[in-house]
Design a protein around this motif. Structure first.
Motif, PDB file in Angstrom:
ATOM      1  N   SER A  92       0.797  -1.194   0.009  1.00  0.00           N
ATOM      2  CA  SER A  92      -0.007  -0.148   0.005  1.00  0.00           C
ATOM      3  C   SER A  92       0.841   1.193  -0.001  1.00  0.00           C
ATOM      4  O   SER A  92       0.446   2.339  -0.535  1.00  0.00           O
ATOM      5  N   ALA A  93       2.147   1.266   0.714  1.00  0.00           N
ATOM      6  CA  ALA A  93       2.778   2.532   0.888  1.00  0.00           C
ATOM      7  C   ALA A  93       3.671   2.610  -0.507  1.00  0.00           C
ATOM      8  O   ALA A  93       4.004   3.769  -0.778  1.00  0.00           O
ATOM      9  N   PRO A  95       3.424   3.086  -3.628  1.00  0.00           N
ATOM     10  CA  PRO A  95       2.789   4.206  -4.687  1.00  0.00           C
ATOM     11  C   PRO A  95       2.986   5.448  -3.896  1.00  0.00           C
ATOM     12  O   PRO A  95       2.986   6.408  -4.800  1.00  0.00           O
ATOM     13  N   MET A  96       3.140   5.486  -2.610  1.00  0.00           N
ATOM     14  CA  MET A  96       3.028   6.888  -2.156  1.00  0.00           C
ATOM     15  C   MET A  96       4.714   7.142  -1.631  1.00  0.00           C
ATOM     16  O   MET A  96       4.901   8.239  -0.737  1.00  0.00           O
ATOM     17  N   THR A  97       5.717   6.471  -2.216  1.00  0.00           N
ATOM     18  CA  THR A  97       7.160   6.953  -1.518  1.00  0.00           C
ATOM     19  C   THR A  97       7.944   6.325  -2.773  1.00  0.00           C
ATOM     20  O   THR A  97       7.676   6.018  -3.599  1.00  0.00           O
ATOM     21  N   GLN A 154       5.465  16.094  -1.353  1.00  0.00           N
ATOM     22  CA  GLN A 154       4.849  15.303  -2.483  1.00  0.00           C
ATOM     23  C   GLN A 154       3.937  14.093  -1.808  1.00  0.00           C
ATOM     24  O   GLN A 154       3.827  13.110  -2.565  1.00  0.00           O
ATOM     25  N   GLY A 155       3.627  13.993  -0.719  1.00  0.00           N
ATOM     26  CA  GLY A 155       2.926  12.970   0.039  1.00  0.00           C
ATOM     27  C   GLY A 155       3.588  11.728   0.531  1.00  0.00           C
ATOM     28  O   GLY A 155       3.154  10.878   0.925  1.00  0.00           O
ATOM     29  N   HIS A 156       5.018  11.955   0.500  1.00  0.00           N
ATOM     30  CA  HIS A 156       5.833  10.757   1.059  1.00  0.00           C
ATOM     31  C   HIS A 156       5.846  10.473   2.514  1.00  0.00           C
ATOM     32  O   HIS A 156       6.056   9.372   2.796  1.00  0.00           O
ATOM     33  N   GLY A 159       3.306   7.919   3.301  1.00  0.00           N
ATOM     34  CA  GLY A 159       3.648   6.561   2.444  1.00  0.00           C
ATOM     35  C   GLY A 159       4.748   5.873   3.636  1.00  0.00           C
ATOM     36  O   GLY A 159       4.921   4.674   3.775  1.00  0.00           O
ATOM     37  N   ARG A 211      -8.367  -0.866   0.163  1.00  0.00           N
ATOM     38  CA  ARG A 211      -6.787  -0.995   0.143  1.00  0.00           C
ATOM     39  C   ARG A 211      -6.573  -2.595  -0.604  1.00  0.00           C
ATOM     40  O   ARG A 211      -5.388  -2.517  -1.323  1.00  0.00           O
TER      41      ARG A 211
END
Length: 310
Positions: A92-93, A95-97, A154-156, A159, A211
């Motif tokens: 799940s994480a 795509p966010m890191t 940027q949203g990291h 994530g 999720r």
């Protein structure tokens, strides 16, 4: 070559083989949803390892002893409550890191492992091993982030926090698994953990459908190759050898080798995703190799099982 140095050569090769795992998940996500990747990877992995152990001759040749009694349920519980949630969080994480940030978070594992090994397993973690862990973690940070503070824009941030929680859960799973491994064997304990993980992943789409939904888009050859890698290389080979080594080697010593995933992960991130590599990569890599040398010269006797070193 000392026997303990041979242990770290095996671990070095293992971590090189493990390094592309996050990129493989990202590649598989082009065709499969997160829930589908998790369920397919771990259930097929479970099926493969049980089929490979179906023959009593193979179990005898590989010195595999299955957990008995309550240890079976402990192993299943570790897979259900810790391993599956940890990897669900990883998937799940991602795509966010970034590959670099996820790699350096993954290589903080030695710190948590050493602490939990001391608190739960009563492993003796001496100054030399702590120094190796500290130097290796610092080297991993330099490789993945550089000489400055990490850039968490940027949203990291979200994530990275999710990924770190997955790292903590997987670390706890390995620590709790050691007692089952010592009473049976590494591959035997892993086989029952995979049963628990497979059941957990089968239930997740109903518990957290947003999720872990099950869906398949256009299947590409690269996605199939990524899934094959996750099952056969990152799964059967890497986990199998790691659990075999854990039968005798102190887990707080083994995890020093995880630092090698940072430079290889950074290189793969640059090659595949165009992520930046700086001069800090060379400094970090030197620190990681220094940490490995410190750890490799610590023990007086080899903890490598005969079935691995033969």
């Amino acid at each position: 070559m000392s026997k303990n140095a041979r242990l770290f050569l095996i671990l070095a090769g293992l971590n090189v083989a493990w390094a592309p795992v996050n990129l493989a998940v990202i590649t598989a996500q082009q065709s499969f949803s997160t829930g589908m990747i998790a369920l397919a990877r771990w259930s097929i992995f479970c099926l493969v390892i049980w089929l490979s152990m179906a023959s009593g001759n193979i179990r005898e040749m590989m010195q595999i002893r299955l957990p008995q009694g309550i240890d079976r349920w402990r192993a299943i519980g570790i897979g259900f409550f810790l391993i599956a949630p940890a990897h669900g969080l990883y998937y799940s994480a991602l795509p966010m890191t970034s590959t670099g940030e996820s790699t350096v978070l993954n290589t903080t594992g030695p710190i948590w492992t050493a602490l939990l090994a001391f608190l739960i397993l009563r492993e003796v973690v001496g100054p030399r091993r702590w120094l190796a862990i500290g130097i290796g973690t610092l080297g991993s940070y330099f490789v993945a982030v550089g000489f400055s503070a990490p850039n968490l824009v940027q949203g990291h941030t979200a994530g990275n926090m999710i990924y770190l929680l997955g790292t903590l859960l997987e670390t706890l799973a390995m620590i709790l698994a050691i007692k089952v491994i010592k009473a049976s064997s590494g591959p035997g304990a892993l086989a029952y953990e995979l049963i628990g993980a497979s059941i957990s992943f089968a239930l997740m789409p109903f518990i957290i459908p947003e999720r872990m939904q099950l869906s398949v888009a256009q299947v590409t050859p690269s996605a199939i190759g990524a899934m094959a890698y996750l099952v056969l290389i990152a799964g059967l080979f890497c986990f199998g050898v790691w659990y075999r080594l854990a039968e005798k080697a102190p887990v707080s010593l083994m995890v020093v080798s995880l630092g090698l995933q940072a430079p290889f992960g950074a290189f793969l991130g640059w090659w595949v995703r165009g992520e930046q590599i700086t001069a800090a990569t060379a400094v970090g890599t030197v620190l990681i190799l220094t940490a490995l040398c410190l750890a490799a010269t610590e023990a007086k006797e080899s903890p490598v099982p005969d079935s691995v070193s033969a």
